[in-house]
Design a protein around this motif. Sequence first.
Motif, PDB file in Angstrom:
ATOM      1  N   THR A 117       0.841  -1.197   0.000  1.00 42.51           N
ATOM      2  CA  THR A 117       0.000   0.000   0.000  1.00 42.51           C
ATOM      3  C   THR A 117       0.879   1.250   0.000  1.00 42.51           C
ATOM      4  O   THR A 117       2.099   1.180   0.247  1.00 42.51           O
ATOM      5  CB  THR A 117      -0.901   0.023   1.236  1.00 42.51           C
ATOM      6  N   ILE A 118       0.264   2.382  -0.243  1.00 43.60           N
ATOM      7  CA  ILE A 118       1.013   3.646  -0.208  1.00 43.60           C
ATOM      8  C   ILE A 118       1.616   3.863   1.178  1.00 43.60           C
ATOM      9  O   ILE A 118       2.747   4.336   1.306  1.00 43.60           O
ATOM     10  CB  ILE A 118       0.104   4.820  -0.614  1.00 43.60           C
ATOM     11  N   ARG A 162       2.704   9.484   4.766  1.00 45.09           N
ATOM     12  CA  ARG A 162       1.774   9.047   3.730  1.00 45.09           C
ATOM     13  C   ARG A 162       1.311  10.239   2.886  1.00 45.09           C
ATOM     14  O   ARG A 162       1.158  10.116   1.665  1.00 45.09           O
ATOM     15  CB  ARG A 162       0.569   8.352   4.368  1.00 45.09           C
ATOM     16  N   GLY A 163       1.089  11.385   3.549  1.00 47.55           N
ATOM     17  CA  GLY A 163       0.677  12.577   2.821  1.00 47.55           C
ATOM     18  C   GLY A 163       1.713  13.004   1.792  1.00 47.55           C
ATOM     19  O   GLY A 163       1.369  13.394   0.672  1.00 47.55           O
ATOM     20  N   ALA A 191       3.857  11.025   0.348  1.00 50.49           N
ATOM     21  CA  ALA A 191       3.836  10.031  -0.721  1.00 50.49           C
ATOM     22  C   ALA A 191       2.689  10.305  -1.691  1.00 50.49           C
ATOM     23  O   ALA A 191       2.858  10.240  -2.916  1.00 50.49           O
ATOM     24  CB  ALA A 191       3.704   8.632  -0.132  1.00 50.49           C
ATOM     25  N   GLN A 192       1.526  10.632  -1.145  1.00 49.37           N
ATOM     26  CA  GLN A 192       0.373  10.889  -2.004  1.00 49.37           C
ATOM     27  C   GLN A 192       0.485  12.216  -2.747  1.00 49.37           C
ATOM     28  O   GLN A 192      -0.174  12.403  -3.766  1.00 49.37           O
ATOM     29  CB  GLN A 192      -0.909  10.847  -1.174  1.00 49.37           C
ATOM     30  N   HIS A 193       1.311  13.102  -2.238  1.00 48.72           N
ATOM     31  CA  HIS A 193       1.575  14.340  -2.980  1.00 48.72           C
ATOM     32  C   HIS A 193       2.302  14.014  -4.284  1.00 48.72           C
ATOM     33  O   HIS A 193       2.021  14.610  -5.336  1.00 48.72           O
ATOM     34  CB  HIS A 193       2.420  15.292  -2.137  1.00 48.72           C
ATOM     35  N   PRO A 225      -0.734  10.212  -6.279  1.00 50.44           N
ATOM     36  CA  PRO A 225      -2.072  10.175  -5.678  1.00 50.44           C
ATOM     37  C   PRO A 225      -2.649   8.766  -5.526  1.00 50.44           C
ATOM     38  O   PRO A 225      -3.400   8.498  -4.594  1.00 50.44           O
ATOM     39  CB  PRO A 225      -2.911  11.002  -6.668  1.00 50.44           C
ATOM     40  N   THR A 226      -2.298   7.836  -6.436  1.00 45.66           N
ATOM     41  CA  THR A 226      -2.839   6.475  -6.363  1.00 45.66           C
ATOM     42  C   THR A 226      -1.709   5.451  -6.437  1.00 45.66           C
ATOM     43  O   THR A 226      -0.583   5.764  -6.860  1.00 45.66           O
ATOM     44  CB  THR A 226      -3.824   6.197  -7.510  1.00 45.66           C
ATOM     45  N   ARG A 227      -2.034   4.224  -6.047  1.00 46.53           N
ATOM     46  CA  ARG A 227      -1.045   3.152  -6.166  1.00 46.53           C
ATOM     47  C   ARG A 227      -0.677   2.906  -7.623  1.00 46.53           C
ATOM     48  O   ARG A 227       0.474   2.600  -7.942  1.00 46.53           O
ATOM     49  CB  ARG A 227      -1.591   1.848  -5.553  1.00 46.53           C
ATOM     50  N   ASP A 255      -0.516   5.060  -9.993  1.00 42.33           N
ATOM     51  CA  ASP A 255       0.450   6.093 -10.372  1.00 42.33           C
ATOM     52  C   ASP A 255       1.843   5.739  -9.855  1.00 42.33           C
ATOM     53  O   ASP A 255       2.844   5.847 -10.581  1.00 42.33           O
ATOM     54  CB  ASP A 255       0.033   7.453  -9.790  1.00 42.33           C
ATOM     55  N   MET A 256       1.888   5.313  -8.606  1.00 36.10           N
ATOM     56  CA  MET A 256       3.175   5.013  -7.973  1.00 36.10           C
ATOM     57  C   MET A 256       3.881   3.847  -8.659  1.00 36.10           C
ATOM     58  O   MET A 256       5.071   3.933  -9.008  1.00 36.10           O
ATOM     59  CB  MET A 256       2.985   4.699  -6.493  1.00 36.10           C
TER      60      MET A 256
END
Length: 230
Positions: free
Chosen positions: A55-56, A67-68, A70-72, A75-77, A79-80
């Motif tokens: 997970t992220i 986590r914030g 990382a999502q910056h 935004p989604t797994r 994408d990552m």
Amino acid sequence: MAAESAAAPARALAAPARAAKPVHEPAQERSRATHRRLLDAAVECLAEFGWSGSTIAVVAQRAGVSRGAAQHHFPTREDMYTAAIRHVAESRIADLRESVRRLPKGASRTEALVELLVDLYAGPSFQAALHLWVQASTDERLRERVVPLEEHVGWVAHQAALDALGADDDEPGVREIVQATLDLARGLGLAGLLTDDTRRRKHVVRTWARMVEASLDRPTDPGQAELRGT
């Protein structure tokens, strides 16, 4: 004196513009470093834990960021992990091109090439890609991202093999031999996931290299060939 007084406000106004640059550049560098750490952590986690366990939040913890944060960046797994696999793919392509340039001449060249292609589909980066393939097989949106990446890696590997062998894709049977070599490499990569298959793999690589030479019906030293487009 009046001239100096008039110049002082001008210098004061100009100063902030000069001071802003060194403040801005480290922030960009930190952002790039965080981005890279997240990509590396994503590959490591995917190889170790698979899709469901990566997970992220897990990747962020491995990367040492919130986590914030990382999502910056992602935004989604999806994408990552597509960014992470692209990152790995670019590294694999660069390594492949450099390794082809260093292949030995003479009788050992074909075997060295086959071993190089087999190594392309081994290790943590291949394990990470494999988990992504499995997920993409049932996730259409992810598949749309993953397929073009892997097609590009496969195309580069195919061209590298052609150039290293001094072969022409238009010659009868050449395309099939090169493609079969890549398929063999992927299969050996899968076989090595659960057990150490090193000894058998070396024997298979040696045997297949002789078959490639016989199929191409040419001397084992194709001469010095460079990757096309470089």
